[in-house]
Design an enzyme around this catalytic site. Structure first.
Site, short mmCIF file in Angstrom:
data_model
loop_
_atom_site.label_atom_id
_atom_site.label_comp_id
_atom_site.label_asym_id
_atom_site.label_seq_id
_atom_site.Cartn_x
_atom_site.Cartn_y
_atom_site.Cartn_z
N ASP A 7 -1.86 3.19 9.49
CA ASP A 7 -2.82 4.27 9.23
C ASP A 7 -4.13 3.89 9.92
O ASP A 7 -4.19 2.91 10.69
CB ASP A 7 -2.97 4.53 7.71
CG ASP A 7 -3.74 3.44 6.97
OD1 ASP A 7 -4.09 2.41 7.58
OD2 ASP A 7 -4.01 3.62 5.76
N CYS A 64 -1.63 -1.01 6.84
CA CYS A 64 -2.67 -0.12 6.29
C CYS A 64 -3.84 -1.04 5.91
O CYS A 64 -3.94 -2.16 6.43
CB CYS A 64 -2.16 0.73 5.14
SG CYS A 64 -1.64 -0.17 3.67
N THR A 66 -4.60 -2.67 3.10
CA THR A 66 -4.13 -3.88 2.40
C THR A 66 -2.69 -4.25 2.76
O THR A 66 -2.23 -5.33 2.41
CB THR A 66 -4.13 -3.63 0.88
OG1 THR A 66 -3.30 -2.48 0.62
CG2 THR A 66 -5.54 -3.37 0.36
N HIS A 97 14.61 -15.66 2.32
CA HIS A 97 15.16 -15.26 1.03
C HIS A 97 15.44 -13.77 0.91
O HIS A 97 16.36 -13.37 0.20
CB HIS A 97 14.19 -15.64 -0.10
CG HIS A 97 14.13 -17.11 -0.36
ND1 HIS A 97 13.58 -17.65 -1.50
CD2 HIS A 97 14.56 -18.18 0.38
CE1 HIS A 97 13.66 -18.97 -1.46
NE2 HIS A 97 14.25 -19.31 -0.32
N HIS A 131 21.38 -16.18 -0.28
CA HIS A 131 20.64 -15.13 -0.99
C HIS A 131 21.28 -13.75 -0.84
O HIS A 131 20.75 -12.78 -1.37
CB HIS A 131 19.19 -15.08 -0.49
CG HIS A 131 18.42 -16.33 -0.81
ND1 HIS A 131 17.91 -16.58 -2.06
CD2 HIS A 131 18.12 -17.41 -0.04
CE1 HIS A 131 17.31 -17.77 -2.06
NE2 HIS A 131 17.42 -18.29 -0.84
C1 RB5 Z 1 -7.08 3.76 3.12
O1 RB5 Z 1 -8.43 3.79 2.80
C2 RB5 Z 1 -6.38 2.70 2.27
O2 RB5 Z 1 -6.27 3.14 0.95
C3 RB5 Z 1 -5.01 2.39 2.84
O3 RB5 Z 1 -5.16 1.95 4.15
C4 RB5 Z 1 -4.22 1.30 2.15
O4 RB5 Z 1 -4.95 0.13 2.00
C5 RB5 Z 1 -3.46 1.68 0.96
O5 RB5 Z 1 -2.71 0.89 0.37
#
Ligand code: RB5
Length: 144
Positions: A7, A64, A66, A97, A131
């Protein structure tokens, strides 16, 4: 062949990885997004997972902010085992695993140099057959 998607929050890290692929003659397919304009991570996680499952790819990479949301989305597609990678140890164990076929990075939490190290550890690691029965349980659940 690697297939990669992100994203907007993962765009910069995706661009960095693509530069690394180009410099190292690693074949890849980029499914977007193509800039930092806000998009929704499920669109890219699901798009990547559906493309991966068609076959012919060594692995998929989703990014993305995180790495969490886009891996949750990718994991909704049957046959996908997407793992969030955030250390050398998780890079190794995701393959050893879990036989993860998609790896996920956080563009806001992981530096490019670290992502490259994690990617290479994952690529060099082999799945441990002992596994397999756990993977089979996931596969069996999916066909129910
Ligand atoms: C976008 O702001 C953010 O929420 C997305 O990139 C991601 O981290 C969601 O898990």
């Amino acid at each position: 062949m690697i297939v990669i998607a992100s994203d907007h929050a993962g765009f910069k890290l995706k661009e960095g990885l693509i530069k690394y692929f180009n410099e190292n003659q690693i074949a890849y397919k980029d499914l977007g997004t193509n800039n930092e304009e806000s998009v929704d991570y499920p669109d890219y996680g699901i798009k990547l997972a559906e493309e991966f499952i068609k076959g012919g790819y060594e692995l998929g990479i989703v990014i993305c902010g995180t790495g969490i949301g886009i891996s949750i989305a990718a994991n909704k597609v049957k046959g996908i085992r997407a793992a969030l990678i955030y250390s050398l140890e998780t890079a190794e164990l995701a393959k050893k695993h879990n036989d993860a076929n998609v790896i996920s990075f956080g563009g806001r939490t992981t530096k490019l140099e670290d992502a490259i190290k994690y990617l290479e550890v994952y690529r060099q690691t082999k799945f441990e057959k002992r596994h397999q029965k756990r993977i089979d349980k996931i596969n069996e659940y999916e066909v129910k």
